[in-house]
Design an enzyme around this catalytic site. Structure first.
Site, short mmCIF file in Angstrom:
data_model
loop_
_atom_site.label_atom_id
_atom_site.label_comp_id
_atom_site.label_asym_id
_atom_site.label_seq_id
_atom_site.Cartn_x
_atom_site.Cartn_y
_atom_site.Cartn_z
N ASP A 276 0.87 -1.18 0.00
CA ASP A 276 0.00 0.00 0.00
C ASP A 276 0.91 1.23 0.00
O ASP A 276 2.12 1.12 0.18
CB ASP A 276 -0.88 -0.02 1.27
CG ASP A 276 -1.71 1.24 1.45
OD1 ASP A 276 -2.37 1.65 0.49
OD2 ASP A 276 -1.69 1.82 2.56
N SER A 277 0.28 2.38 -0.17
CA SER A 277 1.04 3.63 -0.14
C SER A 277 1.52 3.97 1.27
O SER A 277 2.27 4.94 1.43
CB SER A 277 0.13 4.76 -0.63
OG SER A 277 -1.03 4.79 0.20
N TYR B 34 -0.84 8.13 -2.23
CA TYR B 34 -0.91 8.04 -3.69
C TYR B 34 -2.13 8.80 -4.25
O TYR B 34 -2.14 9.15 -5.44
CB TYR B 34 -1.05 6.57 -4.12
CG TYR B 34 0.18 5.70 -3.97
CD1 TYR B 34 1.44 6.21 -3.68
CD2 TYR B 34 0.07 4.31 -4.14
CE1 TYR B 34 2.55 5.38 -3.56
CE2 TYR B 34 1.17 3.47 -4.04
CZ TYR B 34 2.41 4.01 -3.75
OH TYR B 34 3.50 3.18 -3.64
N CYS C 69 -4.42 -1.26 -1.80
CA CYS C 69 -4.59 0.20 -1.89
C CYS C 69 -5.54 0.45 -3.05
O CYS C 69 -5.30 -0.04 -4.17
CB CYS C 69 -3.23 0.84 -2.15
SG CYS C 69 -3.28 2.59 -2.55
N SER D 38 -6.19 3.28 -4.61
CA SER D 38 -5.61 4.15 -5.63
C SER D 38 -4.66 3.36 -6.52
O SER D 38 -4.68 3.49 -7.75
CB SER D 38 -4.86 5.31 -4.98
OG SER D 38 -5.70 5.99 -4.07
N GLU E 249 -4.86 9.96 9.52
CA GLU E 249 -3.45 9.81 9.89
C GLU E 249 -3.08 10.71 11.07
O GLU E 249 -2.13 10.44 11.78
CB GLU E 249 -2.54 10.05 8.68
CG GLU E 249 -2.79 8.97 7.64
CD GLU E 249 -1.63 8.72 6.71
OE1 GLU E 249 -0.65 9.49 6.75
OE2 GLU E 249 -1.71 7.74 5.94
N CYS F 132 -11.41 3.37 0.06
CA CYS F 132 -10.09 3.84 0.43
C CYS F 132 -9.74 3.14 1.73
O CYS F 132 -10.60 2.99 2.62
CB CYS F 132 -10.12 5.37 0.65
SG CYS F 132 -8.60 6.01 1.39
N THR F 133 -8.49 2.72 1.83
CA THR F 133 -8.08 1.92 2.99
C THR F 133 -8.29 2.64 4.33
O THR F 133 -8.39 1.99 5.36
CB THR F 133 -6.58 1.61 2.87
OG1 THR F 133 -5.88 2.83 2.59
CG2 THR F 133 -6.33 0.60 1.78
#
Ligand code: DGL
Length: 274
Positions: A10-11, A42, A73, A75, A152, A184-185
Protein backbone atom coordinates in the site's frame (compact mmCIF):
# COMPACT_ATOMS: atom_id res chain seq x y z
CA UNK A 1 4.92 -22.75 -3.51
CA UNK A 2 2.90 -23.43 -0.34
CA UNK A 3 5.57 -22.02 1.97
CA UNK A 4 6.23 -18.90 -0.06
CA UNK A 5 4.96 -15.63 1.42
CA UNK A 6 2.06 -13.49 0.26
CA UNK A 7 3.19 -9.95 -0.66
CA UNK A 8 0.90 -7.08 0.30
CA UNK A 9 1.53 -3.40 -0.37
CA UNK A 10 0.00 0.00 0.00
CA UNK A 11 1.04 3.63 -0.14
CA UNK A 12 1.47 3.54 3.65
CA UNK A 13 -0.30 1.94 6.57
CA UNK A 14 -3.86 1.74 5.17
CA UNK A 15 -3.43 -1.67 3.54
CA UNK A 16 -2.85 -3.14 6.99
CA UNK A 17 -6.65 -3.41 7.28
CA UNK A 18 -6.35 -6.05 4.53
CA UNK A 19 -3.49 -7.75 6.41
CA UNK A 20 -5.75 -7.88 9.49
CA UNK A 21 -8.34 -9.81 7.48
CA UNK A 22 -5.66 -12.03 5.89
CA UNK A 23 -4.20 -12.93 9.30
CA UNK A 24 -7.66 -13.71 10.68
CA UNK A 25 -8.62 -15.87 7.70
CA UNK A 26 -5.24 -17.42 6.84
CA UNK A 27 -3.18 -17.40 10.05
CA UNK A 28 -0.60 -19.86 8.75
CA UNK A 29 0.39 -17.83 5.72
CA UNK A 30 3.68 -15.95 5.71
CA UNK A 31 3.09 -12.29 4.84
CA UNK A 32 5.39 -9.49 3.73
CA UNK A 33 3.80 -6.07 3.91
CA UNK A 34 5.40 -3.07 2.28
CA UNK A 35 4.11 0.41 3.05
CA UNK A 36 5.45 3.00 0.63
CA UNK A 37 5.03 5.80 3.12
CA UNK A 38 8.00 7.74 1.78
CA UNK A 39 5.98 8.37 -1.41
CA UNK A 40 2.43 8.05 -0.10
CA UNK A 41 -0.28 9.15 -0.12
CA UNK A 42 -0.91 8.04 -3.69
CA UNK A 43 -4.42 9.52 -3.91
CA UNK A 44 -3.35 12.97 -5.08
CA UNK A 45 -0.71 11.61 -7.52
CA UNK A 46 -0.77 11.01 -11.23
CA UNK A 47 -1.91 7.45 -12.16
CA UNK A 48 1.13 6.92 -14.40
CA UNK A 49 3.45 7.67 -11.52
CA UNK A 50 1.53 5.32 -9.20
CA UNK A 51 1.74 2.59 -11.86
CA UNK A 52 5.50 3.00 -11.87
CA UNK A 53 5.67 2.79 -8.06
CA UNK A 54 3.48 -0.34 -8.09
CA UNK A 55 5.71 -2.01 -10.63
CA UNK A 56 8.80 -1.19 -8.60
CA UNK A 57 7.21 -2.65 -5.46
CA UNK A 58 5.98 -5.82 -7.19
CA UNK A 59 9.47 -6.35 -8.65
CA UNK A 60 10.87 -5.96 -5.14
CA UNK A 61 8.29 -8.46 -3.80
CA UNK A 62 9.28 -10.97 -6.47
CA UNK A 63 12.80 -10.76 -5.04
CA UNK A 64 11.30 -12.27 -1.85
CA UNK A 65 9.72 -15.09 -3.90
CA UNK A 66 6.14 -14.16 -3.09
CA UNK A 67 3.50 -16.54 -4.45
CA UNK A 68 0.78 -13.89 -4.79
CA UNK A 69 0.61 -10.10 -4.51
CA UNK A 70 -2.23 -8.09 -3.01
CA UNK A 71 -2.43 -4.44 -4.03
CA UNK A 72 -4.03 -3.37 -0.76
CA UNK A 73 -4.59 0.20 -1.89
CA UNK A 74 -7.57 1.43 -3.86
CA UNK A 75 -5.61 4.15 -5.63
CA UNK A 76 -2.86 1.73 -6.70
CA UNK A 77 -5.46 -0.87 -7.69
CA UNK A 78 -7.21 1.71 -9.86
CA UNK A 79 -3.93 2.76 -11.47
CA UNK A 80 -1.99 -0.48 -11.77
CA UNK A 81 -4.00 -3.69 -11.32
CA UNK A 82 -4.86 -4.33 -14.94
CA UNK A 83 -1.31 -3.89 -16.13
CA UNK A 84 0.12 -5.95 -13.23
CA UNK A 85 -2.27 -8.84 -13.90
CA UNK A 86 -1.22 -8.78 -17.53
CA UNK A 87 2.53 -8.50 -16.96
CA UNK A 88 3.30 -10.75 -13.99
CA UNK A 89 2.97 -14.49 -13.93
CA UNK A 90 1.82 -14.79 -10.33
CA UNK A 91 -1.71 -13.88 -9.19
CA UNK A 92 -2.18 -10.18 -8.43
CA UNK A 93 -5.28 -9.27 -6.43
CA UNK A 94 -6.73 -5.76 -6.00
CA UNK A 95 -9.24 -4.36 -3.55
CA UNK A 96 -11.81 -2.89 -5.93
CA UNK A 97 -13.59 -5.94 -7.34
CA UNK A 98 -14.00 -7.66 -3.94
CA UNK A 99 -15.62 -4.48 -2.58
CA UNK A 100 -17.90 -4.21 -5.58
CA UNK A 101 -19.07 -7.81 -5.23
CA UNK A 102 -19.82 -7.26 -1.56
CA UNK A 103 -21.74 -4.05 -2.30
CA UNK A 104 -23.86 -5.63 -5.00
CA UNK A 105 -24.57 -8.53 -2.66
CA UNK A 106 -25.85 -6.11 -0.01
CA UNK A 107 -27.72 -3.47 -2.01
CA UNK A 108 -31.47 -3.89 -2.43
CA UNK A 109 -32.26 -0.77 -4.46
CA UNK A 110 -29.11 -0.90 -6.65
CA UNK A 111 -28.22 2.69 -5.75
CA UNK A 112 -24.63 2.53 -4.64
CA UNK A 113 -22.39 5.27 -3.27
CA UNK A 114 -18.64 5.11 -3.87
CA UNK A 115 -16.12 7.10 -1.86
CA UNK A 116 -12.37 7.20 -2.46
CA UNK A 117 -9.32 9.32 -3.19
CA UNK A 118 -9.19 11.72 -6.12
CA UNK A 119 -7.19 9.20 -8.17
CA UNK A 120 -9.60 6.33 -7.47
CA UNK A 121 -12.76 8.29 -8.22
CA UNK A 122 -11.30 9.99 -11.31
CA UNK A 123 -10.24 6.59 -12.69
CA UNK A 124 -13.88 5.43 -12.83
CA UNK A 125 -12.68 1.96 -11.79
CA UNK A 126 -15.46 1.35 -9.25
CA UNK A 127 -18.16 2.58 -11.60
CA UNK A 128 -16.94 0.34 -14.42
CA UNK A 129 -16.68 -2.70 -12.15
CA UNK A 130 -20.17 -2.12 -10.74
CA UNK A 131 -21.73 -1.63 -14.18
CA UNK A 132 -19.95 -4.70 -15.55
CA UNK A 133 -21.50 -6.87 -12.84
CA UNK A 134 -24.86 -5.12 -12.75
CA UNK A 135 -25.66 -2.82 -15.67
CA UNK A 136 -28.80 -1.58 -13.93
CA UNK A 137 -27.00 -0.28 -10.86
CA UNK A 138 -26.82 3.47 -10.32
CA UNK A 139 -23.56 4.80 -8.95
CA UNK A 140 -23.02 8.00 -6.96
CA UNK A 141 -19.29 8.65 -6.61
CA UNK A 142 -17.51 11.22 -4.50
CA UNK A 143 -13.83 11.85 -3.85
CA UNK A 144 -13.15 12.60 -0.19
CA UNK A 145 -9.56 13.89 -0.37
CA UNK A 146 -9.31 15.29 3.15
CA UNK A 147 -10.21 12.06 4.98
CA UNK A 148 -6.77 10.44 4.71
CA UNK A 149 -4.99 13.29 6.49
CA UNK A 150 -7.60 13.38 9.26
CA UNK A 151 -7.24 9.63 9.88
CA UNK A 152 -3.45 9.81 9.89
CA UNK A 153 -3.66 12.58 12.51
CA UNK A 154 -5.89 10.30 14.57
CA UNK A 155 -8.77 12.79 14.17
CA UNK A 156 -11.67 10.46 13.41
CA UNK A 157 -14.47 12.59 14.86
CA UNK A 158 -15.17 16.20 15.87
CA UNK A 159 -16.76 19.31 14.47
CA UNK A 160 -14.22 19.95 11.71
CA UNK A 161 -14.28 16.50 10.11
CA UNK A 162 -18.06 16.21 10.54
CA UNK A 163 -18.59 19.39 8.49
CA UNK A 164 -16.26 18.15 5.75
CA UNK A 165 -17.84 14.69 5.76
CA UNK A 166 -21.32 16.16 5.42
CA UNK A 167 -20.19 18.05 2.34
CA UNK A 168 -18.87 14.85 0.81
CA UNK A 169 -21.63 12.46 1.78
CA UNK A 170 -24.91 14.35 2.12
CA UNK A 171 -25.51 14.39 -1.68
CA UNK A 172 -25.24 10.59 -2.02
CA UNK A 173 -27.38 10.08 1.10
CA UNK A 174 -29.92 12.46 -0.45
CA UNK A 175 -29.84 10.43 -3.66
CA UNK A 176 -31.15 7.43 -1.72
CA UNK A 177 -28.16 5.08 -1.82
CA UNK A 178 -28.64 2.04 0.40
CA UNK A 179 -24.98 0.96 0.23
CA UNK A 180 -21.76 2.97 0.37
CA UNK A 181 -18.40 1.53 -0.61
CA UNK A 182 -15.53 2.77 1.55
CA UNK A 183 -13.20 2.81 -1.44
CA UNK A 184 -10.09 3.84 0.43
CA UNK A 185 -8.08 1.92 2.99
CA UNK A 186 -8.39 4.71 5.57
CA UNK A 187 -12.15 5.13 5.58
CA UNK A 188 -12.97 2.07 7.74
CA UNK A 189 -11.46 4.16 10.58
CA UNK A 190 -14.31 6.63 10.00
CA UNK A 191 -17.24 4.19 9.95
CA UNK A 192 -19.02 5.63 12.97
CA UNK A 193 -18.88 9.14 11.62
CA UNK A 194 -19.86 8.11 8.08
CA UNK A 195 -22.72 5.96 9.38
CA UNK A 196 -24.13 8.91 11.33
CA UNK A 197 -24.12 11.06 8.21
CA UNK A 198 -25.54 8.59 5.70
CA UNK A 199 -28.00 7.07 8.19
CA UNK A 200 -28.34 3.73 9.96
CA UNK A 201 -30.17 2.03 7.12
CA UNK A 202 -27.19 2.38 4.74
CA UNK A 203 -24.71 -0.51 4.53
CA UNK A 204 -21.04 0.50 4.60
CA UNK A 205 -18.75 -1.82 2.67
CA UNK A 206 -15.04 -2.13 3.26
CA UNK A 207 -13.24 -4.55 0.99
CA UNK A 208 -10.68 -6.00 3.43
CA UNK A 209 -12.60 -9.17 4.32
CA UNK A 210 -13.72 -9.82 0.75
CA UNK A 211 -10.17 -9.35 -0.53
CA UNK A 212 -8.86 -11.90 2.00
CA UNK A 213 -11.60 -14.28 0.87
CA UNK A 214 -10.51 -13.88 -2.74
CA UNK A 215 -6.89 -14.61 -1.78
CA UNK A 216 -7.99 -17.76 -0.01
CA UNK A 217 -10.06 -18.87 -3.03
CA UNK A 218 -7.11 -18.39 -5.38
CA UNK A 219 -4.65 -20.21 -3.13
CA UNK A 220 -7.08 -23.09 -2.66
CA UNK A 221 -7.72 -23.36 -6.38
CA UNK A 222 -3.98 -23.50 -7.07
CA UNK A 223 -3.24 -25.86 -4.16
CA UNK A 224 -0.91 -23.20 -2.67
CA UNK A 225 -2.39 -22.85 0.84
CA UNK A 226 0.34 -23.21 3.46
CA UNK A 227 -0.70 -26.20 5.55
CA UNK A 228 2.12 -26.28 8.06
CA UNK A 229 0.78 -26.12 11.62
CA UNK A 230 2.86 -23.12 12.67
CA UNK A 231 1.60 -19.55 12.58
CA UNK A 232 2.93 -17.64 9.55
CA UNK A 233 5.76 -15.13 9.82
CA UNK A 234 4.93 -11.51 9.17
CA UNK A 235 7.36 -8.85 8.12
CA UNK A 236 6.49 -5.18 7.94
CA UNK A 237 8.62 -3.03 5.65
CA UNK A 238 8.37 0.73 5.21
CA UNK A 239 10.07 3.02 2.74
CA UNK A 240 9.69 5.94 5.16
CA UNK A 241 9.95 6.47 8.90
CA UNK A 242 9.64 3.14 10.77
CA UNK A 243 8.65 4.74 14.05
CA UNK A 244 5.67 6.60 12.63
CA UNK A 245 4.71 3.51 10.65
CA UNK A 246 4.71 1.39 13.82
CA UNK A 247 2.52 3.85 15.68
CA UNK A 248 -0.05 4.22 12.89
CA UNK A 249 0.27 0.54 11.95
CA UNK A 250 -0.90 -0.56 15.38
CA UNK A 251 -3.99 1.59 14.94
CA UNK A 252 -4.80 -0.05 11.58
CA UNK A 253 -3.77 -3.63 12.31
CA UNK A 254 -3.15 -4.12 16.00
CA UNK A 255 -0.32 -5.33 18.22
CA UNK A 256 1.13 -7.60 15.50
CA UNK A 257 2.95 -4.55 14.10
CA UNK A 258 6.04 -4.66 16.29
CA UNK A 259 9.24 -4.48 14.37
CA UNK A 260 9.16 -2.39 11.19
CA UNK A 261 12.10 -2.58 8.80
CA UNK A 262 13.02 0.49 6.77
CA UNK A 263 13.78 -0.49 3.18
CA UNK A 264 15.00 1.05 -0.02
CA UNK A 265 14.53 -0.67 -3.35
CA UNK A 266 18.21 -1.18 -4.04
CA UNK A 267 19.03 -2.80 -0.68
CA UNK A 268 16.62 -5.61 0.07
CA UNK A 269 16.75 -7.03 3.62
CA UNK A 270 17.21 -10.77 4.21
CA UNK A 271 13.90 -12.26 5.35
CA UNK A 272 13.61 -15.90 6.31
CA UNK A 273 10.62 -18.18 5.88
CA UNK A 274 10.62 -21.89 6.73
N1 DGL B 1 -4.27 3.61 0.38
C1 DGL B 1 -4.93 4.67 -0.33
C2 DGL B 1 -6.21 4.15 -0.98
O1 DGL B 1 -6.78 3.17 -0.57
C3 DGL B 1 -5.26 5.83 0.58
C4 DGL B 1 -4.05 6.65 0.91
C5 DGL B 1 -3.43 7.24 -0.34
O2 DGL B 1 -3.96 8.21 -0.89
O3 DGL B 1 -2.42 6.69 -0.75
O4 DGL B 1 -6.66 4.74 -1.92
Amino acid sequence: MKNMPIGVFDSGVGGLTVVRSLIDRLPREHIIYLGDDARGPYGPRDPEEVRRFAREIIDCMLGFNVKLVVIACNSATAAALEEAQRDYNIPVVGVILPGVRAALGRSRNRRIGVTGTVLTIASGSYERAIRRLDPRAEVFSRACPEFVDFVERGEVDGEHIVEIAKGYLAPMAGAGVDTVILGCTHYPMLVELIQRIVGDGVALISSADETAEEVEDILERLGWVRNDNSVGRRYFLATGDAERFTELGQMFLGPEVKEVIEVSFDARPELSFD
